[in-house]
Write a protein that holds these residues in place. Structure first.
Motif, PDB file in Angstrom:
ATOM      1  N   ILE A  48     -18.122  33.269   9.830  1.00 37.01           N
ATOM      2  CA  ILE A  48     -18.731  34.614   9.845  1.00 37.01           C
ATOM      3  C   ILE A  48     -17.972  35.518  10.793  1.00 37.01           C
ATOM      4  CG2 ILE A  48     -20.831  35.850  10.491  1.00 37.01           C
ATOM      5  CD1 ILE A  48     -22.432  33.453   9.496  1.00 37.01           C
ATOM      6  N   ASN A  49     -17.630  34.981  11.950  1.00 33.96           N
ATOM      7  CA  ASN A  49     -16.886  35.788  12.917  1.00 33.96           C
ATOM      8  C   ASN A  49     -15.525  36.202  12.359  1.00 33.96           C
ATOM      9  OD1 ASN A  49     -18.942  35.655  14.811  1.00 33.96           O
ATOM     10  ND2 ASN A  49     -18.141  33.756  15.742  1.00 33.96           N
ATOM     11  N   VAL A  50     -14.858  35.235  11.764  1.00 26.47           N
ATOM     12  CA  VAL A  50     -13.531  35.535  11.203  1.00 26.47           C
ATOM     13  C   VAL A  50     -13.658  36.550  10.060  1.00 26.47           C
ATOM     14  CG1 VAL A  50     -11.533  34.558  10.020  1.00 26.47           C
ATOM     15  CG2 VAL A  50     -12.581  33.325  11.922  1.00 26.47           C
ATOM     16  N   SER A  51     -14.722  36.370   9.249  1.00 28.10           N
ATOM     17  CA  SER A  51     -14.918  37.320   8.140  1.00 28.10           C
ATOM     18  C   SER A  51     -15.193  38.726   8.678  1.00 28.10           C
ATOM     19  CB  SER A  51     -16.086  36.856   7.259  1.00 28.10           C
ATOM     20  OG  SER A  51     -15.804  35.602   6.696  1.00 28.10           O
ATOM     21  N   GLY A  52     -15.970  38.810   9.733  1.00 26.08           N
ATOM     22  CA  GLY A  52     -16.223  40.109  10.331  1.00 26.08           C
ATOM     23  C   GLY A  52     -14.952  40.711  10.916  1.00 26.08           C
ATOM     24  N   PHE A  53     -14.076  39.852  11.480  1.00 26.89           N
ATOM     25  CA  PHE A  53     -12.797  40.336  11.977  1.00 26.89           C
ATOM     26  C   PHE A  53     -11.918  40.826  10.826  1.00 26.89           C
ATOM     27  CE2 PHE A  53      -8.442  39.635  13.551  1.00 26.89           C
ATOM     28  CZ  PHE A  53      -8.486  40.419  14.692  1.00 26.89           C
ATOM     29  N   VAL A  54     -12.010  40.112   9.687  1.00 27.07           N
ATOM     30  CA  VAL A  54     -11.250  40.576   8.492  1.00 27.07           C
ATOM     31  C   VAL A  54     -11.737  41.951   8.065  1.00 27.07           C
ATOM     32  CG1 VAL A  54     -10.873  40.134   6.029  1.00 27.07           C
ATOM     33  CG2 VAL A  54     -10.663  38.275   7.696  1.00 27.07           C
ATOM     34  N   ARG A  55     -13.006  42.153   8.118  1.00 28.36           N
ATOM     35  CA  ARG A  55     -13.553  43.457   7.747  1.00 28.36           C
ATOM     36  C   ARG A  55     -13.054  44.544   8.698  1.00 28.36           C
ATOM     37  NH1 ARG A  55     -19.894  43.538   7.781  1.00 28.36           N
ATOM     38  NH2 ARG A  55     -19.386  43.033   9.934  1.00 28.36           N
ATOM     39  N   ALA A  56     -13.038  44.267   9.974  1.00 27.23           N
ATOM     40  CA  ALA A  56     -12.543  45.270  10.929  1.00 27.23           C
ATOM     41  C   ALA A  56     -11.050  45.518  10.757  1.00 27.23           C
ATOM     42  CB  ALA A  56     -12.857  44.804  12.346  1.00 27.23           C
ATOM     43  N   MET A  57     -10.304  44.418  10.514  1.00 27.17           N
ATOM     44  CA  MET A  57      -8.860  44.553  10.341  1.00 27.17           C
ATOM     45  C   MET A  57      -8.529  45.318   9.057  1.00 27.17           C
ATOM     46  SD  MET A  57      -7.211  40.958  11.656  1.00 27.17           S
ATOM     47  CE  MET A  57      -5.570  41.558  11.259  1.00 27.17           C
ATOM     48  N   SER A  58      -9.413  45.206   8.065  1.00 28.97           N
ATOM     49  CA  SER A  58      -9.170  45.921   6.804  1.00 28.97           C
ATOM     50  C   SER A  58      -9.150  47.445   7.058  1.00 28.97           C
ATOM     51  CB  SER A  58     -10.236  45.574   5.767  1.00 28.97           C
ATOM     52  OG  SER A  58     -10.201  44.197   5.482  1.00 28.97           O
ATOM     53  N   TYR A  59     -10.102  47.941   7.830  1.00 27.00           N
ATOM     54  CA  TYR A  59     -10.111  49.378   8.133  1.00 27.00           C
ATOM     55  C   TYR A  59      -8.927  49.744   9.016  1.00 27.00           C
ATOM     56  CZ  TYR A  59     -14.774  49.867   6.126  1.00 27.00           C
ATOM     57  OH  TYR A  59     -15.835  49.913   5.254  1.00 27.00           O
ATOM     58  N   LYS A  60      -8.614  48.871   9.944  1.00 26.46           N
ATOM     59  CA  LYS A  60      -7.467  49.173  10.800  1.00 26.46           C
ATOM     60  C   LYS A  60      -6.165  49.162  10.007  1.00 26.46           C
ATOM     61  CE  LYS A  60      -5.311  47.748  15.144  1.00 26.46           C
ATOM     62  NZ  LYS A  60      -5.313  46.793  16.250  1.00 26.46           N
ATOM     63  N   LEU A  61      -6.078  48.199   9.090  1.00 22.42           N
ATOM     64  CA  LEU A  61      -4.865  48.118   8.257  1.00 22.42           C
ATOM     65  C   LEU A  61      -4.746  49.370   7.349  1.00 22.42           C
ATOM     66  CD1 LEU A  61      -2.437  46.400   7.392  1.00 22.42           C
ATOM     67  CD2 LEU A  61      -3.902  45.262   5.715  1.00 22.42           C
ATOM     68  N   ALA A  62      -5.859  49.853   6.830  1.00 24.21           N
ATOM     69  CA  ALA A  62      -5.819  51.054   5.983  1.00 24.21           C
ATOM     70  C   ALA A  62      -5.369  52.278   6.801  1.00 24.21           C
ATOM     71  CB  ALA A  62      -7.195  51.286   5.372  1.00 24.21           C
ATOM     72  N   SER A  63      -5.858  52.370   8.037  1.00 25.23           N
ATOM     73  CA  SER A  63      -5.466  53.493   8.894  1.00 25.23           C
ATOM     74  C   SER A  63      -3.991  53.406   9.261  1.00 25.23           C
ATOM     75  CB  SER A  63      -6.334  53.483  10.162  1.00 25.23           C
ATOM     76  OG  SER A  63      -5.919  54.481  11.044  1.00 25.23           O
ATOM     77  N   THR A  64      -3.510  52.180   9.521  1.00 28.09           N
ATOM     78  CA  THR A  64      -2.107  52.000   9.881  1.00 28.09           C
ATOM     79  C   THR A  64      -1.198  52.307   8.684  1.00 28.09           C
ATOM     80  OG1 THR A  64      -2.745  50.274  11.470  1.00 28.09           O
ATOM     81  CG2 THR A  64      -0.441  50.353  10.819  1.00 28.09           C
ATOM     82  N   ALA A  65      -1.619  51.815   7.504  1.00 26.02           N
ATOM     83  CA  ALA A  65      -0.817  52.083   6.303  1.00 26.02           C
ATOM     84  C   ALA A  65      -0.791  53.579   6.011  1.00 26.02           C
ATOM     85  CB  ALA A  65      -1.376  51.306   5.108  1.00 26.02           C
ATOM     86  N   GLN A  66      -1.845  54.275   6.270  1.00 24.50           N
ATOM     87  CA  GLN A  66      -1.918  55.725   6.020  1.00 24.50           C
ATOM     88  C   GLN A  66      -0.998  56.480   6.969  1.00 24.50           C
ATOM     89  OE1 GLN A  66      -3.885  57.001   3.519  1.00 24.50           O
ATOM     90  NE2 GLN A  66      -2.989  58.990   3.861  1.00 24.50           N
ATOM     91  N   SER A  67      -0.768  55.885   8.137  1.00 24.08           N
ATOM     92  CA  SER A  67       0.123  56.548   9.099  1.00 24.08           C
ATOM     93  C   SER A  67       1.591  56.332   8.775  1.00 24.08           C
ATOM     94  CB  SER A  67      -0.179  56.037  10.513  1.00 24.08           C
ATOM     95  OG  SER A  67       0.095  54.657  10.604  1.00 24.08           O
ATOM     96  N   GLY A  68       1.903  55.412   7.877  1.00 25.40           N
ATOM     97  CA  GLY A  68       3.272  55.190   7.449  1.00 25.40           C
ATOM     98  C   GLY A  68       4.031  54.234   8.335  1.00 25.40           C
ATOM     99  N   ASP A  69       3.362  53.505   9.154  1.00 28.34           N
ATOM    100  CA  ASP A  69       4.052  52.511  10.015  1.00 28.34           C
ATOM    101  C   ASP A  69       4.088  51.192   9.232  1.00 28.34           C
ATOM    102  OD1 ASP A  69       5.101  50.973  11.982  1.00 28.34           O
ATOM    103  OD2 ASP A  69       3.527  51.329  13.485  1.00 28.34           O
ATOM    104  N   ALA A  70       5.257  50.967   8.610  1.00 31.15           N
ATOM    105  CA  ALA A  70       5.411  49.809   7.727  1.00 31.15           C
ATOM    106  C   ALA A  70       5.407  48.516   8.524  1.00 31.15           C
ATOM    107  CB  ALA A  70       6.712  49.939   6.915  1.00 31.15           C
ATOM    108  N   ALA A  71       6.076  48.542   9.689  1.00 32.93           N
ATOM    109  CA  ALA A  71       6.149  47.289  10.492  1.00 32.93           C
ATOM    110  C   ALA A  71       4.763  46.892  10.984  1.00 32.93           C
ATOM    111  CB  ALA A  71       7.086  47.491  11.667  1.00 32.93           C
ATOM    112  N   ALA A  72       4.042  47.836  11.493  1.00 33.15           N
ATOM    113  CA  ALA A  72       2.694  47.518  11.980  1.00 33.15           C
ATOM    114  C   ALA A  72       1.782  47.083  10.847  1.00 33.15           C
ATOM    115  CB  ALA A  72       2.116  48.719  12.693  1.00 33.15           C
TER     116      ALA A  72
END
Length: 637
Positions: A48-72
């Motif tokens: 459950i904890n890992v799944s919740g971390f996946v959920r948080a990382m999903s939003y962070k990953l979307a924000s990072t991808a929107q910023s155009g930082d391919a490496a991050a």
């Protein structure tokens, strides 16, 4: 399984052991299940904890991808991929698993691999141009799937917790149930039986050998122990009852033996009192039969020379086969003899090789006499024999005593009256010659007449003395009283003579024979001193001497005995010598130096003679006793 149940039924230890084992198994199972479920719930929480971390990382990953930082974006995508991989490792769903969690996880993993990761990498590199709203909507769709996966894991964790609760409640109930059964088994199979066993043991200790063991009818150890105690108690009770019966029987036998012993004692005492007549013997035979339960007895009394009984006493039917011509052989037979109808036991009345009859006990042919009954019959036969023997011996002693007494009377008459009458006969012959002659010498006739008168007076006096002597008896007062009466008689007849009497033999036991001879000897010596001594003093002394001897001395102060006394005047001396020899004593008659005569006699009583050596000479003791007594110097000149 049947063996296990059979073992449980037969063994308390095995039964309690099974209950304890089941309790332990339930407790261990509960602990293991709790551990397993807790461990599984811990992984679910991590998922459950890992799944919740996946959920948080999903939003962070979307924000990072929107910023155009391919490496991050690439780094975050790899991290999210690792989290999914970790969830996959934690869940470890097999391909065949069709559960909602497995299906949602495969859907999230497939959406990530096929749609979200390529989209986010393409947006980060600028290969695709997508608006923020659209990218956020796509991310929300993916996060919704992740939230659904989280809910699945949460539901799985809740199910495991619920299952853990059910397992714990079940094990608690099972433990309580097993504990209850254990306590019930201990109470039912151990406590109550032990209480009954203890109560039974206490009852046995108090003498109750019939315990009540209602709770102990099982096949286990206590049941076996109870059956053993019960069987042992029954054996003890039976043995106790047998012992009581034997004690009663022995008591009855002892009582009967006591009665028989009392009977024998009374019979022996009666026999010692005097001879038994026929009626008394018949009563004793009847009492003996009743005491010994012997209903048929025959007692035949015979003379030692006879062949047929002079008296035949029968109690009961007696010996039915008894015939007159068989009396001689029957009286000399001994032991049992079997007949056609009766078995006979004969006990001859024999003593000193003389036969006085027979005692016959008749029994049915199939019955035997016990050894104790034979002993009682033998003892009764011996008692009757003793009674007859004592009677015969007493009659013989009376005959001997009568003959002895007649001999004594004849000797006394010969030594006294016979000689006096002979003297008178001679004087009568002299008188007859004087009266027949032609010239009668009146002086000689007068002399002969005086001598006849003197002889008649002497004969009459001797006759009175003999009658007094023959009538003498030692009464209950003993020797002292009869001598004292004789002395009083002498004092009354001769008041001019001073007679002294000293008797000191109270502590010496004398036999009747010794008393009679000593009495006659003292009386004879006293008469001689009173009638022939012509003195005025007479001393009579009977005292104990040295060596347990008896000393008797009669002294007077008269003219003294002549050196050669005429037998006519001193015929009693020979009688005294004979009596002294009968007592095995020493008699000394001599003239005293101070005047008068002394008759000294000493003998050893029977009770003291038995203790002396056979070769001892008592004559020296007699002379020493005479010197020590000092009786010869009693009177002065």
């Amino acid at each position: 399984m049947a063996k296990v149940f059979h073992r449980i039924r037969q063994s308390i230890v095995f039964r309690i052991g099974v209950l304890l084992l089941l309790t332990a198994v339930v407790a261990i199972s509960s602990m293991v299940a709790s551990y397993v479920i807790s461990d599984a719930a811990q992984h679910d929480a991590e998922a459950i904890n890992v799944s919740g971390f996946v959920r948080a990382m999903s939003y962070k990953l979307a924000s990072t991808a929107q910023s155009g930082d391919a490496a991050a974006t690439q780094e975050l995508a790899d991290a999210l991929n690792k989290r999914l991989k970790k969830i996959s490792d934690i869940s470890n769903f097999p391909l065949s698993d069709s559960s909602a969690a497995a299906r949602d996880f495969r859907e999230v993993q497939q959406d990530w691999q096929q749609h979200m990761r390529p989209l986010l990498e393409a947006v980060a590199t600028g290969e695709r141009d997508i608006g923020s709203a659209e990218l956020l909507a796509t991310t929300d769709t993916f996060v919704d799937k992740v939230d659904k996966l989280v809910l699945d894991y949460q539901r799985i964790a809740e199910d495991k917790v619920e299952f853990l609760r059910i397992v714990q409640l079940t094990s608690l109930f099972a433990t309580i149930t097993l504990v209850y059964f254990s306590m019930f088994t201990l109470s039912r199979s151990v406590e109550q039986p032990l209480r009954e066993l203890i109560a039974s043991c206490r009852g046995i200790a108090r003498g109750n050998f019939r315990p009540r063991l209602t709770m102990l009818e099982s096949e286990d150890e206590l049941g076996m122990l109870a059956q053993t105690i019960k069987g042992m108690s029954e054996v003890i009770d039976q043995t106790h009852r047998q012992l009581e019966d034997r004690v009663k029987e022995k008591t009855k036998q002892l009582q009967q033996s006591h009665e028989v012993l009392d009977f024998q004692y009374r019979l022996a005492r009666r026999i010692s009192e005097g001879p038994l007549n026929g009626n008394e013997i018949e009563r004793w035979l009847e009492e003996f039969s009743e005491l010994t339960n012997l209903s048929d007895l025959d007692l035949c009394l015979m003379t030692p020379e006879g062949e047929t009984p002079y008296e035949h006493l029968i109690y009961g039917e007696g010996n039915r086969s008894c015939e007159e011509q068989e009396c001689f052989s029957c009286s000399r037979s001994c032991g049992p003899a079997a007949g056609i109808e009766q078995r006979l036991y004969r006990f001859p009345l024999e003593a000193d090789k003389r036969n006085y009859g027979v005692l016959v006990c008749s029994l049915p042919s199939h019955q035997l006499l016990h050894r104790e009954q034979q002993q009682r019959l033998s003892a009764f036969a011996d008692a009757i024999t003793t009674a007859i023997t004592l009677k015969e011996r007493g009659e013989h002693e009376r005959r001997v005593a009568l003959m002895d007494e007649r001999g004594i009377i004849a000797r006394e008459l010969h030594d006294s009256l016979a000689q006096s009458l002979s003297y008178l006969k001679i004087q009568v012959a002299r008188l007859s010659r004087c009266t027949k002659s032609d010239s009668i010498d009146r002086d000689q006739v007068s002399e002969i007449t005086d001598e006849l008168k003197q002889g008649l007076n002497s004969s009459y006096r001797q006759l009175r003395e003999l009658l007094t002597t023959f009538r003498l008896q030692v009464a209950e007062g003993g020797l002292r009283d009869i001598l004292q009466r004789s002395v009083e008689q002498y004092r009354e007849q001769h008041p001019e003579i001073n007679i002294e009497f000293n008797y000191e033999l109270e502590e010496i036991p004398l036999t009747p024979n010794e008393e009679i001879h000593l009495l006659q000897l003292v009386r004879e010596a006293s008469q001689n001193a009173v009638y022939h001594s012509w003195g005025d003093r007479v001393s009579i002394n009977l005292v104990p001497g040295a060596g347990q001897r008896v000393l008797a001395s009669i002294c007077d102060n008269g003219k003294g005995i002549s050196d050669s006394p005429e037998k006519r005047n001193h015929f009693g001396m020979s009688i005294m010598q004979e009596r002294a020899s009968n007592l095995r004593g020493e008699l000394d008659i001599h003239r005293r130096d101070t005047g008068g005569t002394e008759v000294a006699f000493s003998f050893l009583p029977e009770y003291a003679r038995a203790r002396l050596p056979e070769n001892r000479d008592d004559s020296d003791v007699f002379h020493s006793d005479r010197r020590a007594s000092g009786s010869s110097g009693k009177f002065g000149n």
